[in-house]
Every structure is written in C-alpha cells, then in structure tokens.
Scaffold this motif. Structure first.
Motif, PDB file in Angstrom:
ATOM      1  N   ASP A  18       0.837  -1.203   0.000  1.00 41.26           N
ATOM      2  CA  ASP A  18       0.000   0.000   0.000  1.00 41.26           C
ATOM      3  C   ASP A  18       0.872   1.254   0.000  1.00 41.26           C
ATOM      4  N   ALA A  19       1.881   1.256   0.866  1.00 37.78           N
ATOM      5  CA  ALA A  19       2.764   2.420   0.992  1.00 37.78           C
ATOM      6  C   ALA A  19       3.526   2.664  -0.313  1.00 37.78           C
ATOM      7  N   THR A  34       5.570  15.659   1.010  1.00 38.44           N
ATOM      8  CA  THR A  34       5.455  15.348   2.436  1.00 38.44           C
ATOM      9  C   THR A  34       4.065  14.801   2.681  1.00 38.44           C
ATOM     10  N   TYR A  35       4.015  13.652   3.349  1.00 37.31           N
ATOM     11  CA  TYR A  35       2.738  12.995   3.649  1.00 37.31           C
ATOM     12  C   TYR A  35       2.340  13.266   5.097  1.00 37.31           C
ATOM     13  N   HIS A  36       1.070  13.505   5.290  1.00 40.07           N
ATOM     14  CA  HIS A  36       0.492  13.701   6.621  1.00 40.07           C
ATOM     15  C   HIS A  36      -0.583  12.628   6.763  1.00 40.07           C
ATOM     16  N   VAL A  37      -0.422  11.766   7.747  1.00 37.62           N
ATOM     17  CA  VAL A  37      -1.281  10.586   7.883  1.00 37.62           C
ATOM     18  C   VAL A  37      -2.300  10.789   8.996  1.00 37.62           C
ATOM     19  N   THR A  91       2.043   2.112   9.877  1.00 37.35           N
ATOM     20  CA  THR A  91       1.795   2.830   8.625  1.00 37.35           C
ATOM     21  C   THR A  91       2.936   3.800   8.328  1.00 37.35           C
ATOM     22  N   VAL A  92       3.355   4.541   9.331  1.00 40.41           N
ATOM     23  CA  VAL A  92       4.467   5.484   9.157  1.00 40.41           C
ATOM     24  C   VAL A  92       5.737   4.729   8.773  1.00 40.41           C
ATOM     25  N   ILE A 101       8.534  10.877   2.854  1.00 43.39           N
ATOM     26  CA  ILE A 101       8.766  11.806   3.963  1.00 43.39           C
ATOM     27  C   ILE A 101       7.427  11.965   4.670  1.00 43.39           C
ATOM     28  N   VAL A 102       7.398  11.683   5.962  1.00 41.11           N
ATOM     29  CA  VAL A 102       6.166  11.797   6.738  1.00 41.11           C
ATOM     30  C   VAL A 102       6.284  13.024   7.626  1.00 41.11           C
ATOM     31  N   GLY A 103       5.406  13.995   7.387  1.00 39.21           N
ATOM     32  CA  GLY A 103       5.438  15.238   8.145  1.00 39.21           C
ATOM     33  C   GLY A 103       4.717  15.135   9.474  1.00 39.21           C
TER      34      GLY A 103
END
Length: 180
Positions: A18-19, A34-37, A91-92, A101-103
């Motif tokens: 999925d990622a 930048t991803y925000h989950v 998930t992160v 990149i996870v913000g």
C-alpha cells in the motif's frame, strides 16, 4: 522549492505494498512530497456492539444488564486507542520504508472527514488520498469518506482501495478506483 503536501486518510494500517503504491503516485514530481497521515480511532462503540451481537438472544433477553456488566468500557476504549496507535506507527514505518517523507501522523477521534479537511487547511495540502476497504453500499449512496471529502475540501481527492494494485484496479479484477 515548496513542499507538495499530501494528506492521507487511512482506514487501517498500510502494508508495504500500500505504501509503495501511494509513494509511486508522486514519483517524478519536482517538489519534495510530504505525507500527513490520519488514522481514525477505532470505534469502541462498534466493537462493543459487535461483541453484543455474538451473544445469543436468550442471553440478552434473560438479563441485558448482566451481559453489559461484563464489558469494561474503559478497557475496551484503551484497547482501541492502543491498537490505533500501533497501526499508525506501522503505517508510518511502511511509508518511510517506501522512501516517503512523513510530516505528521495522528490518530484522530474527530469525524474522519472533518479531521481531513482541517489537516488539508492546516498544511495547505495539495491533494488528499483516502485509503479504505471496499464499502459498496456507502459508496453507492455517496455516504463514503471520498464522496463526503469531495464536498467538503477544495483539493483533488483520490480514493484507493487498500491492498489492490493499480493493475488489479485497471484490469477489472479488483474493486477499482472510485472517481479520480
């Protein structure tokens, strides 16, 4: 270069596949992505209702209060919070392993679409991606998260079904993408 912020609303923990699929959507962009989950807190009430559904009618009719007395609501709530936090952490990790990149990453207790709209506004998001399991009835009546998000926020919304590759979606062997 300005960041290209993407807000992900996920119904459950993302797998590595999925990622990778999410990350592949933004390959080739010039700006850093930048991803925000956002992961909604698992619904403790729904878990209690599901467990109540497993009781026989005789047990419920004999003494509903007795059946409920065995349910520790605080323990169920704590279990839901712990499970959601673990799913968010996984998930992160999957996103980072895919090169993302996870913000920010948050378990949200607000209604999911309200949380999505708020996060898009907060980070000046350029798009939103909603990853869910198939919800045929909700989608048919446009009550699903994607339909509601399209009405509420002013950025493109992509709805992906978890654990389906693009080939499965395009080839008709899976459930498919609902509106892009």
């Amino acid at each position: 270069m300005a960041d290209y912020d993407v807000v992900l609303l996920v119904e459950q923990e993302l797998t590595a596949a999925d990622a990778a699929q999410v990350r592949s959507l933004h390959e080739g962009l010039d700006d850093p992505v930048t991803y925000h989950v956002l992961l909604p807190l698992e619904d403790a009430a729904a878990r209690i209702e599901a467990s109540m559904g497993s009781l026989s009618a005789g047990e419920m009719l004999a003494s509903p209060a007795m059946a409920m007395s065995d349910v520790d609501l605080d323990a169920v709530r704590k279990d839901c919070e712990d499970r959601s936090a673990r799913e968010l952490h996984s998930t992160v990790a999957a996103l980072k392993a895919a090169g993302a990149i996870v913000g920010s990453a948050t378990v949200v207790s607000d209604p999911p679409i309200d949380a999505l709209a708020a996060k898009v506004a907060e980070v000046d998001g350029r798009e939103a991606i909603i990853l869910t399991r198939p919800h045929v009835v909700a989608e048919f009546f446009h009550l699903d998260w994607t339909s509601r998000a399209r009405r509420k926020i002013g950025v493109p919304v992509l709805h992906l079904l978890e654990r389906e590759t693009f080939d499965e979606q395009a080839g008709g062997t899976g459930e498919g993408v609902t509106g892009i």
